[in-house]
Design an enzyme around this catalytic site. Sequence first.
Site, short mmCIF file in Angstrom:
data_model
loop_
_atom_site.label_atom_id
_atom_site.label_comp_id
_atom_site.label_asym_id
_atom_site.label_seq_id
_atom_site.Cartn_x
_atom_site.Cartn_y
_atom_site.Cartn_z
N TYR A 211 -46.22 -6.68 23.14
CA TYR A 211 -45.38 -6.19 22.05
C TYR A 211 -45.01 -4.73 22.31
O TYR A 211 -43.84 -4.34 22.21
CB TYR A 211 -46.07 -6.35 20.68
CG TYR A 211 -45.24 -5.75 19.56
CD1 TYR A 211 -44.04 -6.34 19.17
CD2 TYR A 211 -45.63 -4.57 18.94
CE1 TYR A 211 -43.25 -5.76 18.17
CE2 TYR A 211 -44.86 -3.99 17.94
CZ TYR A 211 -43.67 -4.59 17.56
OH TYR A 211 -42.88 -4.02 16.58
N LYS B 273 -41.34 -2.69 22.89
CA LYS B 273 -40.83 -1.55 22.10
C LYS B 273 -40.63 -0.31 22.98
O LYS B 273 -39.76 0.51 22.71
CB LYS B 273 -41.76 -1.29 20.91
CG LYS B 273 -41.64 -2.39 19.83
CD LYS B 273 -40.21 -2.44 19.26
CE LYS B 273 -40.03 -3.50 18.20
NZ LYS B 273 -38.69 -3.50 17.58
P1 NDP Z 1 -39.92 -9.34 9.28
O1 NDP Z 1 -40.69 -10.44 9.92
O2 NDP Z 1 -40.03 -9.17 7.81
O3 NDP Z 1 -38.38 -9.46 9.69
C1 NDP Z 1 -38.00 -9.77 11.00
C2 NDP Z 1 -36.54 -10.12 11.02
O4 NDP Z 1 -36.17 -10.37 12.38
C3 NDP Z 1 -36.25 -11.35 10.21
O5 NDP Z 1 -35.10 -11.13 9.43
C4 NDP Z 1 -35.99 -12.42 11.25
O6 NDP Z 1 -34.95 -13.30 10.81
C5 NDP Z 1 -35.45 -11.58 12.41
N1 NDP Z 1 -35.62 -12.27 13.68
C6 NDP Z 1 -36.76 -12.58 14.34
N2 NDP Z 1 -36.49 -13.28 15.44
C7 NDP Z 1 -35.14 -13.43 15.49
C8 NDP Z 1 -34.24 -14.08 16.37
N3 NDP Z 1 -34.67 -14.72 17.46
N4 NDP Z 1 -32.92 -14.03 16.10
C9 NDP Z 1 -32.46 -13.39 15.01
N5 NDP Z 1 -33.26 -12.77 14.13
C10 NDP Z 1 -34.58 -12.80 14.36
O7 NDP Z 1 -40.42 -8.02 10.03
P2 NDP Z 1 -39.91 -6.49 9.97
O8 NDP Z 1 -38.87 -6.30 8.96
O9 NDP Z 1 -41.12 -5.65 9.90
O10 NDP Z 1 -39.31 -6.36 11.43
C11 NDP Z 1 -38.03 -5.83 11.71
C12 NDP Z 1 -38.10 -4.94 12.94
O11 NDP Z 1 -38.95 -3.84 12.68
C13 NDP Z 1 -38.67 -5.62 14.19
O12 NDP Z 1 -37.88 -5.24 15.30
C14 NDP Z 1 -40.07 -5.03 14.31
O13 NDP Z 1 -40.53 -5.02 15.63
C15 NDP Z 1 -39.83 -3.63 13.78
N6 NDP Z 1 -40.99 -2.91 13.32
C16 NDP Z 1 -41.80 -3.42 12.33
C17 NDP Z 1 -42.91 -2.70 11.91
C18 NDP Z 1 -43.85 -3.23 10.90
O14 NDP Z 1 -45.00 -2.71 10.81
N7 NDP Z 1 -43.47 -4.19 10.06
C19 NDP Z 1 -43.21 -1.38 12.47
C20 NDP Z 1 -42.30 -0.96 13.50
C21 NDP Z 1 -41.23 -1.68 13.89
P3 NDP Z 1 -34.96 -14.89 10.95
O15 NDP Z 1 -36.40 -15.32 11.08
O16 NDP Z 1 -34.29 -15.38 9.72
O17 NDP Z 1 -34.16 -15.13 12.19
C1 8X3 Z 2 -45.08 -2.45 14.43
C2 8X3 Z 2 -46.10 -1.37 14.33
O1 8X3 Z 2 -48.46 -0.72 14.99
O2 8X3 Z 2 -48.10 -2.98 14.18
O3 8X3 Z 2 -44.17 -2.18 15.42
O4 8X3 Z 2 -47.35 -2.34 16.36
S1 8X3 Z 2 -47.58 -1.88 15.01
#
Ligand code: NDP
Ligand code: 8X3
Length: 257
Positions: A157, A161
């Site tokens: 992961y 990133k």
């Molecule tokens: P969620 O799981 O709540 O949302 C993830 C979103 O990504 C969903 O809307 C999902 O939509 C979409 N997604 C996943 N796979 C696909 C795909 N193959 N095609 C299209 N859409 C896809 O998580 P977050 O909101 O937390 O995540 C959003 C971003 O933030 C990610 O890139 C994550 O790595 C990043 N992030 C999250 C953190 C956290 O702690 N939550 C911290 C740092 C970064 P659907 O399933 O409907 O396709």
């Molecule tokens: C999501 C933040 O710390 O869970 O990107 O990897 S962490």
Amino acid sequence: MNSLNGKTIFITGASSGIGKACAEIFAKEKSNLVLTGRRVERIKNISKKLEEEYSIKTKCIKIDVRDFNQIKKAVNSLDSKWNKIDILINNAGLARGFNKIYDGKKLDWDEMIDTNIKGLAYVSRLVLPLMIKRKKGHVINIGSTAGHEVYPNGNVYSATKYAVKALSQSIRIDVLDKGINVSSVDPGMVETEFSLVRFRGDKKKASNVYKGLKPLSPENVAEAVLFCASRPENVNINEIILTPLAQASSTQVHRKR
Ligand code: NDP
Ligand code: 8X3
């Protein structure tokens, strides 16, 4: 603040978490939204609510960012009312699994690499020409603190990133003469469906991630995205790193007992 009224915002992964919060915050600014994701029913519900509440226009498209041809078809299907994309929010992404590298699952790795790296590159490849044609636009990538420092069991992961960070920096160089902004918003722990997805629906494991601390909300992250998007024309926000108050690094977290 640069007005976002009437601008077109294309969001990947708008069905949940940070993507959904971005849809809401830009709707409040009266932007029009192209909402994409795989769970199209969810997106349609979000779209209906935002159209009613903020009198904006939205377009819902089912896109799996791992599928280049599907994205291509979707982007080509946008008519002249929708293809002037002002801001692309590359948000779709996920983590799968939390194992030592020698216990990791190939399927989990493939899914993360295909979504977080290749998906972001595919969408950028297909949307950027529309921006280049208009000599303006803004790409905002959702990176992570995991793209700045690794942590135990984060391996693949984190690697994805780190790749997002490399892509943000590379795209910024590649479009330097095209009038296009490129920003990266890199959060630490945000309470969304992220951990539930990482632990394949195990609610206990997912809620333990945020135990004893107040994580970021998706709205906190959307505010940072909005800040990047609303700077004056001569300004480019390269990178915003934000964490909960109780998180100093990927491994240093203060939890109340
Ligand atoms: P969620 O799981 O709540 O949302 C993830 C979103 O990504 C969903 O809307 C999902 O939509 C979409 N997604 C996943 N796979 C696909 C795909 N193959 N095609 C299209 N859409 C896809 O998580 P977050 O909101 O937390 O995540 C959003 C971003 O933030 C990610 O890139 C994550 O790595 C990043 N992030 C999250 C953190 C956290 O702690 N939550 C911290 C740092 C970064 P659907 O399933 O409907 O396709
Ligand atoms: C999501 C933040 O710390 O869970 O990107 O990897 S962490």
